[in-house]
Design a protein around this motif. Structure first.
Motif, PDB file in Angstrom:
ATOM      1  N   SER A   2       2.646   3.093 -16.055  1.00 53.22           N
ATOM      2  CA  SER A   2       2.327   1.669 -16.112  1.00 53.22           C
ATOM      3  C   SER A   2       3.599   0.873 -15.894  1.00 53.22           C
ATOM      4  N   THR A   3       3.404  -0.349 -15.485  1.00 51.24           N
ATOM      5  CA  THR A   3       4.523  -1.248 -15.239  1.00 51.24           C
ATOM      6  C   THR A   3       5.114  -1.668 -16.577  1.00 51.24           C
ATOM      7  N   LEU A   7       8.704  -6.337 -16.582  1.00 52.57           N
ATOM      8  CA  LEU A   7       8.450  -6.440 -15.152  1.00 52.57           C
ATOM      9  C   LEU A   7       7.041  -6.971 -14.892  1.00 52.57           C
ATOM     10  N   ARG A   8       6.091  -6.538 -15.696  1.00 48.24           N
ATOM     11  CA  ARG A   8       4.718  -7.046 -15.550  1.00 48.24           C
ATOM     12  C   ARG A   8       4.667  -8.542 -15.840  1.00 48.24           C
ATOM     13  N   ALA A  23      12.086  -5.068  -8.724  1.00 46.48           N
ATOM     14  CA  ALA A  23      11.789  -3.775  -9.344  1.00 46.48           C
ATOM     15  C   ALA A  23      13.084  -3.013  -9.627  1.00 46.48           C
ATOM     16  N   ARG A  36       4.004   4.090  -7.913  1.00 50.01           N
ATOM     17  CA  ARG A  36       3.083   3.024  -8.336  1.00 50.01           C
ATOM     18  C   ARG A  36       2.149   2.628  -7.195  1.00 50.01           C
ATOM     19  N   GLU A  41      -1.592   1.431  -8.591  1.00 54.51           N
ATOM     20  CA  GLU A  41      -1.205   0.405  -9.564  1.00 54.51           C
ATOM     21  C   GLU A  41      -0.657  -0.839  -8.853  1.00 54.51           C
ATOM     22  N   TRP A  42       0.112  -0.614  -7.784  1.00 52.66           N
ATOM     23  CA  TRP A  42       0.653  -1.694  -6.966  1.00 52.66           C
ATOM     24  C   TRP A  42       0.099  -1.555  -5.559  1.00 52.66           C
ATOM     25  N   LEU A  52       0.506  -6.618  -7.920  1.00 53.54           N
ATOM     26  CA  LEU A  52      -0.203  -5.817  -8.912  1.00 53.54           C
ATOM     27  C   LEU A  52      -1.651  -5.670  -8.454  1.00 53.54           C
TER      28      LEU A  52
END
Length: 87
Positions: A2-3, A7-8, A23, A36, A41-42, A52
């Motif tokens: 997970s991020t 950063l999220r 990043a 990711r 996820e990305w 995202l």
């Protein structure tokens, strides 16, 4: 995977968009970014620009992505027109 929370938060403050440079500033390697993307996820929007996957693609997201793709400049935290209120 997970991020990281910081950063999220940055990506969410920027309409779900994150750059490779951002990043890296948060300690992610190129391989970590690739994982990711590969995991879903990305989403890679263009070279060095990601969003995202779980963030809605809004008009602001599209505007930010387009600005980054055209300019190649770092993500601006504020895309409001001069004097705008953002509402």
């Amino acid at each position: 995977m997970s991020t990281a929370p910081a950063l999220r938060r940055l990506a969410l403050a920027r309409d779900g968009v994150i750059t490779a440079a951002e990043a890296r500033e948060h300690g992610l390697s190129r391989a970590s970014v690739g994982r990711r993307v590969n995991s879903g996820e990305w989403v890679r929007a263009s070279s060095g620009v990601y969003r995202l996957a779980d963030h809605p693609v809004t008009a602001r997201t599209r505007t930010r992505l387009a600005a980054l793709q055209v300019s190649g400049m770092p993500s601006s935290p504020d895309l409001r027109p001069h004097g705008g209120t953002g509402s």
